[in-house]
Scaffold this active site. Structure first.
Site, PDB file in Angstrom:
ATOM      1  N   HIS A  19       0.830  -1.215   0.000  1.00  0.00           N
ATOM      2  CA  HIS A  19       0.000   0.000   0.000  1.00  0.00           C
ATOM      3  C   HIS A  19       0.860   1.260   0.000  1.00  0.00           C
ATOM      4  CE1 HIS A  19       0.318   0.917   4.396  1.00  0.00           C
ATOM      5  NE2 HIS A  19       0.286  -0.380   4.565  1.00  0.00           N
ATOM      6  N   ASP A  78      -0.236   4.450   0.914  1.00  0.00           N
ATOM      7  CA  ASP A  78      -0.501   5.448   1.953  1.00  0.00           C
ATOM      8  C   ASP A  78       0.218   5.104   3.252  1.00  0.00           C
ATOM      9  OD1 ASP A  78      -2.299   3.235   2.127  1.00  0.00           O
ATOM     10  OD2 ASP A  78      -3.589   4.373   3.494  1.00  0.00           O
ATOM     11  N   ASP A  98       6.147   0.392   6.949  1.00  0.00           N
ATOM     12  CA  ASP A  98       4.716   0.246   6.676  1.00  0.00           C
ATOM     13  C   ASP A  98       4.273   1.245   5.620  1.00  0.00           C
ATOM     14  OD1 ASP A  98       2.050  -0.490   6.905  1.00  0.00           O
ATOM     15  OD2 ASP A  98       1.686   0.788   8.641  1.00  0.00           O
ATOM     16  N   GLU A 143      -5.121   1.954   2.396  1.00  0.00           N
ATOM     17  CA  GLU A 143      -5.093   0.804   3.307  1.00  0.00           C
ATOM     18  C   GLU A 143      -5.243   1.243   4.754  1.00  0.00           C
ATOM     19  OE1 GLU A 143      -3.439  -2.145   6.078  1.00  0.00           O
ATOM     20  OE2 GLU A 143      -2.670  -0.118   5.671  1.00  0.00           O
ATOM     21  N   GLU A 144      -4.674   2.393   5.093  1.00  0.00           N
ATOM     22  CA  GLU A 144      -4.651   2.813   6.494  1.00  0.00           C
ATOM     23  C   GLU A 144      -6.008   3.267   7.013  1.00  0.00           C
ATOM     24  OE1 GLU A 144      -2.345   2.201   8.379  1.00  0.00           O
ATOM     25  OE2 GLU A 144      -0.444   2.184   7.289  1.00  0.00           O
ATOM     26  N   ASP A 196       2.727  -7.205   4.362  1.00  0.00           N
ATOM     27  CA  ASP A 196       2.338  -6.126   5.278  1.00  0.00           C
ATOM     28  C   ASP A 196       2.154  -6.605   6.709  1.00  0.00           C
ATOM     29  OD1 ASP A 196       1.783  -3.487   5.888  1.00  0.00           O
ATOM     30  OD2 ASP A 196      -0.350  -3.665   5.454  1.00  0.00           O
ATOM     31  N   HIS A 228       3.660   2.628  12.567  1.00  0.00           N
ATOM     32  CA  HIS A 228       2.920   3.678  13.273  1.00  0.00           C
ATOM     33  C   HIS A 228       3.682   4.244  14.468  1.00  0.00           C
ATOM     34  CE1 HIS A 228      -1.262   2.323  11.561  1.00  0.00           C
ATOM     35  NE2 HIS A 228      -0.272   2.026  10.737  1.00  0.00           N
TER      36      HIS A 228
END
Length: 409
Positions: free
Chosen positions: A93, A95, A126, A160-161, A189, A383
């Site tokens: 992903h 984003d 990520d 995705e987030e 992921d 994150h």
């Protein structure tokens, strides 16, 4: 052939760093995360893939009025294989999430910092590690003039987030014809530092907001009110009964059973000497796929009926997350065999098929009948401030992808 390919990948350290540097410098935040979407990052990827000599590149635009360009882009790039009827898709992903409190960062989140094998910056693990692993695999194949056993597809998805409605969910709904029934899917992921976790199944996710309404009054005269904190406490204690009722176990998961956890408790009154007339709490449930979430909700409502009767309150429910688990990917399926064979060959370990309590984009594929595996070598920095990724892991995971493409699983 594989020796030459692995040697080529081992020589791509500086290329990994350069790709990560350029990707990190292009924040791709969705509008729900305070950004303007993935357009700039998608445009960079398209330009870079074209410069590599890849001609089969498609952009898919999910309409979204919340971003200035009016769409959320996903990009697919395919290198033809000997068997052009099927594709191994590696899905990453584009984003990222916001950096959070900048005071917790030692460096600028959007300026890549290298420290030996470690690359630091927002998004580097990520999911840019997956993006870069897939791209360096393509570069090595092209540089050596190698044709994979089947098509090699790289898919870089938006959103995705924040739920994937504008990303992979959109693609499987609106562009399902881009996939064939015999395609294989790898989502890099989620994973463990030792590379052994091959995710094939996910529990159902169920978040419930429970609101208890009573009557506020002065704490010196409690009989004039209805204390919702007492009722909420009673309800919270009953929630743990769900683990006794829904007690099935499946050893593929850790933990192997369903979990039902009261979590967030919202504030009620501000002062000590007031009986609260409204209380709100939340429950996070991760439920084995053998149970229907509607059945679990009915049981919770039954608890609520008993609490209402015992305490004279009124209770309402709001499903803030309600995802029935997708079918699992069979452990004997081709994609699982290929991943586990190649991981073992590259990392000299013993990979294992597992289920997880969280959700990934693989669920959108599994609901459509596709067999998908979620795997990568990750250090759980997603994150977090000072997010970091390993160059060694990036190249190692690329070797796994290459091995899957060139050697029968």
């Amino acid at each position: 052939m594989m020796d030459a390919l692995f040697t080529a990948l081992d020589g791509q350290t500086e290329y990994v760093c350069e790709l990560q540097r350029r990707l990190t410098a292009i924040p791709a935040l969705g509008p729900k995360n305070g950004g303007d979407g993935e357009k700039d990052k998608a445009e960079f990827l398209i330009s870079h893939l074209e410069s590599m000599g890849i001609s089969d590149i498609r952009e898919f635009r999910a309409p979204d009025a919340a971003v200035s360009c009016g769409y959320r882009p996903s990009v697919a790039a395919v290198i033809a294989g000997r068997d052009t009827s099927r594709t191994l898709w590696v899905i990453s992903h584009i984003d990222i999430v916001p950096p959070g409190d900048l005071a917790l960062w030692k460096t600028d989140p959007y300026t890549l910092k290298r420290d030996g094998d470690i690359l630091v910056g927002r998004g580097v693990e990520d999911n840019q590690q997956g993006i870069v692993s897939s791209i360096i695999t393509a570069r090595a194949l092209l540089d050596l003039g190698l044709t994979p056993e089947m098509n090699y597809g790289m898919l870089f998805v938006a959103d995705e987030e924040t739920g994937s409605a504008m990303g992979l969910d959109y693609l499987v709904r609106e562009h399902a014809d881009m996939f064939s029934p015999d395609d294989l899917f790898l989502v890099p992921d989620s994973g463990e530092p030792d590379s052994t976790m091959v995710e094939v199944a996910e529990k159902s996710m169920f978040w419930l907001k429970i609101t208890v309404e009573g009557k506020q009054c002065h704490a010196s005269t409690p009989a004039q009110g209805i204390n919702t904190l007492v009722a909420a406490a009673d309800f919270i204690l009953r929630i743990k009964e769900l683990e006794r009722i829904y007690d099935a176990e499946d050893p593929i998961y850790n933990p192997p059973h369903s979990t039902f956890e009261p979590t967030k408790k919202e504030a009620n009154v501000e002062n000590v000497n007031t009986i609260p007339g409204r209380d709100v709490f939340h429950v996070d449930s991760r439920v084995l796929p053998c149970y229907k979430l509607d059945e679990v909700l009915d049981t919770i409502r039954g608890f609520g009926d008993a609490v209402e009767k015992a305490h004279g309150v009124t209770i309402s429910y709001d499903k803030t997350m309600y995802e029935q688990a997708a079918p699992s990917t069979p452990v004997d399926s081709e994609i699982v065999r290929r991943v586990m064979t190649s991981v073992k060959r590259v990392y000299a370990n013993t990979p294992r098929a597992v289920g997880i309590g969280g959700g990934t984009v693989a669920a959108f594929l599994r609901r459509r009948g596709f067999h998908a595996v979620v795997w990568a070598t990750l250090n759980h920095n997603a994150h977090q401030p000072n997010e970091w990724a390993s160059i060694r892991n990036t190249i190692g995971d690329a070797k796994v992808i290459a091995d899957m493409l060139l050697i029968q699983g």
